[in-house]
Design a protein around this motif. Structure first.
Motif, PDB file in Angstrom:
ATOM      1  N   UNK A 104       0.844  -1.194   0.000  1.00 46.90           N
ATOM      2  CA  UNK A 104       0.000   0.000   0.000  1.00 46.90           C
ATOM      3  C   UNK A 104       0.882   1.248   0.000  1.00 46.90           C
ATOM      4  N   UNK A 105       0.269   2.369  -0.322  1.00 44.71           N
ATOM      5  CA  UNK A 105       0.933   3.668  -0.239  1.00 44.71           C
ATOM      6  C   UNK A 105       0.210   4.509   0.797  1.00 44.71           C
ATOM      7  N   UNK A 106       0.989   5.304   1.517  1.00 41.88           N
ATOM      8  CA  UNK A 106       0.439   6.195   2.534  1.00 41.88           C
ATOM      9  C   UNK A 106       0.770   7.634   2.140  1.00 41.88           C
ATOM     10  N   UNK A 107      -0.132   8.323   1.460  1.00 39.34           N
ATOM     11  CA  UNK A 107       0.149   9.700   1.080  1.00 39.34           C
ATOM     12  C   UNK A 107       0.519  10.547   2.303  1.00 39.34           C
ATOM     13  N   UNK A 108       1.641  11.257   2.203  1.00 43.70           N
ATOM     14  CA  UNK A 108       2.113  12.113   3.288  1.00 43.70           C
ATOM     15  C   UNK A 108       1.265  13.388   3.321  1.00 43.70           C
ATOM     16  N   UNK A 109       0.983  13.874   4.511  1.00 47.77           N
ATOM     17  CA  UNK A 109       0.107  15.041   4.627  1.00 47.77           C
ATOM     18  C   UNK A 109       0.723  16.185   5.401  1.00 47.77           C
ATOM     19  N   UNK A 110       0.183  17.385   5.182  1.00 41.36           N
ATOM     20  CA  UNK A 110       0.563  18.577   5.942  1.00 41.36           C
ATOM     21  C   UNK A 110      -0.540  18.831   6.969  1.00 41.36           C
ATOM     22  N   UNK A 111      -0.136  19.009   8.231  1.00 42.13           N
ATOM     23  CA  UNK A 111      -1.098  19.181   9.327  1.00 42.13           C
ATOM     24  C   UNK A 111      -0.770  20.458  10.095  1.00 42.13           C
ATOM     25  N   UNK A 112      -1.786  20.992  10.755  1.00 42.10           N
ATOM     26  CA  UNK A 112      -1.581  22.179  11.580  1.00 42.10           C
ATOM     27  C   UNK A 112      -2.668  22.261  12.645  1.00 42.10           C
ATOM     28  N   UNK A 113      -2.297  22.775  13.796  1.00 43.08           N
ATOM     29  CA  UNK A 113      -3.292  23.057  14.834  1.00 43.08           C
ATOM     30  C   UNK A 113      -3.569  24.559  14.905  1.00 43.08           C
ATOM     31  N   UNK A 134       1.982  32.041   7.848  1.00 48.03           N
ATOM     32  CA  UNK A 134       2.641  33.324   8.063  1.00 48.03           C
ATOM     33  C   UNK A 134       4.072  33.334   7.541  1.00 48.03           C
ATOM     34  N   UNK A 135       4.585  34.517   7.318  1.00 52.34           N
ATOM     35  CA  UNK A 135       5.999  34.712   6.975  1.00 52.34           C
ATOM     36  C   UNK A 135       6.871  34.164   8.100  1.00 52.34           C
ATOM     37  N   UNK A 136       7.885  33.397   7.728  1.00 53.31           N
ATOM     38  CA  UNK A 136       8.803  32.849   8.722  1.00 53.31           C
ATOM     39  C   UNK A 136       8.221  31.709   9.538  1.00 53.31           C
ATOM     40  N   UNK A 137       7.182  31.059   9.050  1.00 54.54           N
ATOM     41  CA  UNK A 137       6.530  29.969   9.787  1.00 54.54           C
ATOM     42  C   UNK A 137       7.492  28.812  10.023  1.00 54.54           C
ATOM     43  N   UNK A 138       7.271  28.117  11.126  1.00 53.50           N
ATOM     44  CA  UNK A 138       8.081  26.957  11.492  1.00 53.50           C
ATOM     45  C   UNK A 138       7.437  25.698  10.920  1.00 53.50           C
ATOM     46  N   UNK A 139       8.234  24.910  10.176  1.00 52.66           N
ATOM     47  CA  UNK A 139       7.715  23.741   9.462  1.00 52.66           C
ATOM     48  C   UNK A 139       8.471  22.494   9.930  1.00 52.66           C
ATOM     49  N   UNK A 140       7.761  21.519  10.472  1.00 50.55           N
ATOM     50  CA  UNK A 140       8.386  20.272  10.923  1.00 50.55           C
ATOM     51  C   UNK A 140       8.374  19.226   9.819  1.00 50.55           C
ATOM     52  N   UNK A 141       9.509  18.544   9.651  1.00 53.13           N
ATOM     53  CA  UNK A 141       9.609  17.442   8.685  1.00 53.13           C
ATOM     54  C   UNK A 141      10.365  16.294   9.333  1.00 53.13           C
ATOM     55  N   UNK A 155       6.609  14.290  15.311  1.00 58.92           N
ATOM     56  CA  UNK A 155       6.001  15.383  14.561  1.00 58.92           C
ATOM     57  C   UNK A 155       4.567  15.701  14.999  1.00 58.92           C
ATOM     58  N   UNK A 156       3.767  14.661  15.199  1.00 62.98           N
ATOM     59  CA  UNK A 156       2.378  14.914  15.604  1.00 62.98           C
ATOM     60  C   UNK A 156       2.322  15.628  16.950  1.00 62.98           C
ATOM     61  N   UNK A 157       3.272  15.307  17.835  1.00 61.73           N
ATOM     62  CA  UNK A 157       3.304  15.949  19.151  1.00 61.73           C
ATOM     63  C   UNK A 157       3.823  17.385  19.078  1.00 61.73           C
ATOM     64  N   UNK A 158       4.478  17.727  17.963  1.00 57.50           N
ATOM     65  CA  UNK A 158       5.039  19.074  17.815  1.00 57.50           C
ATOM     66  C   UNK A 158       4.062  20.050  17.190  1.00 57.50           C
ATOM     67  N   UNK A 159       2.848  19.614  16.882  1.00 54.87           N
ATOM     68  CA  UNK A 159       1.884  20.484  16.197  1.00 54.87           C
ATOM     69  C   UNK A 159       1.528  21.723  17.010  1.00 54.87           C
ATOM     70  N   UNK A 184       4.832  24.069  16.441  1.00 49.88           N
ATOM     71  CA  UNK A 184       5.185  24.488  15.096  1.00 49.88           C
ATOM     72  C   UNK A 184       3.934  24.937  14.346  1.00 49.88           C
ATOM     73  N   UNK A 185       4.153  25.635  13.238  1.00 51.94           N
ATOM     74  CA  UNK A 185       3.002  26.135  12.477  1.00 51.94           C
ATOM     75  C   UNK A 185       2.377  25.045  11.612  1.00 51.94           C
TER      76      UNK A 185
END
Length: 286
Positions: free
Chosen positions: A127-136, A145-152, A204-208, A211-212
């Motif tokens: 199977x494939x698991x499409x990677x997603x972008x999440x935010x709280x 926003x400008x200068x947003x923090x992005x977790x990878x 990463x999920x715990x860092x929501x 991070x932005x």
């Protein structure tokens, strides 16, 4: 006469010994295709073959729970061994702590082999698991926003894959030859001056809350009770080439139990489970 009586007595003792042993089972260690024979009314029956497969709990462990009864019907005892950190799964396979693992895509496996002098191989795509972008904090990437923090993720291939997702979302541009192992040094255009923060994928999920946005593998999103289809604000295309595969040591690739495991992972039962259970967050790759 005495000789005759002695002969009869010996035959009687011998018969009693045979009857007394008739129901006993001879068992031995079973792994990687070895079998033990069971004596039962003169018939020979192979004891179950045991295989141990390392997985990340969701969705891979859940998928193997579907497979387990299918293998039992074929005299194979599947032990599912969960790992919370997928970085440990290939070393465990290389060191023969497990017989196979199920958690990774092919670029990750290739990178592990090249970096660790390993020769692990894959057998089937599942199977494939499409990677997603999440935010709280935001509901739309236009509000980032400008200068947003992005977790990878911080492992080589998933970090590059996450950057490719950000490219698809229109947030950055990468060098054309950056490839799957791209890093933030390969960013050529970053109009919002995003700050990339790489970390262990399970974090990463715990860092929501800190991070932005975070780009998260679907397995860890699911474990964090995030629905990749409903909760992500952007998702990688469903035809992603990052299919998850069953991996083994090369000498085990053609063993009967491993072949049957691969067949079960590509069964109609598994396809139906993926489609009904995950509804787009885990897409069959067969």
């Amino acid at each position: 006469m005495k000789k005759v009586l002695a002969l009869i007595l010996c035959l009687g003792l011998l018969a009693g010994g045979v009857i007394g042993c008739g129901g006993e089972v001879t068992e031995g260690p079973i792994s990687g295709g070895e079998t033990a024979e069971i004596a039962d009314a003169g018939e020979q029956t192979a004891a179950p073959v045991k295989i141990v497969v390392g997985v990340t709990p969701k969705p891979h462990g859940e998928i193997l729970e579907v497979v387990k009864p299918l293998l039992e019907e074929q005299n194979i005892n599947l032990e599912i061994k969960p790992f919370t950190d997928y970085v440990l799964l290939n070393p465990a396979l290389k060191d023969k702590q497990i017989d196979a693992n199920f958690f990774q895509h092919i670029p990750y496996l290739d990178d592990y082999n090249s970096q660790n002098n390993a020769d692990l191989v894959w057998t089937v795509k599942v199977h494939a698991e499409p990677m997603g972008v999440y935010s709280s904090k935001i509901d739309d990437l236009d509000d980032l926003a400008e200068g947003a923090l992005v977790g990878t993720p911080n492992d080589a291939t998933n970090a590059g894959r996450a950057l490719a997702v950000l490219v698809s979302a229109g947030l950055i541009e990468l060098r054309e030859d950056a490839g799957i192992t791209a890093t933030d040094r390969d960013i050529t255009d970053n109009p919002k001056n995003l700050k990339i923060q790489m970390m262990d994928a399970p974090m990463l999920a715990r860092a929501l809350n800190d991070l932005d946005i975070c780009v998260i593998n679907s397995n860890y999103a699911i474990e964090a009770n995030l629905n990749p289809v409903e909760d992500s604000i952007f998702m990688e295309a469903k035809d992603t080439p990052f299919a998850n595969v069953l991996a083994v040591r090369p000498e085990d690739k053609d063993k009967e139990a491993i072949v049957k495991l691969g067949e079960a992972l590509q069964s109609p039962e598994v396809k139906q489970f993926l489609e009904e259970k995950y509804q787009g967050s885990c897409v069959p790759a067969f």
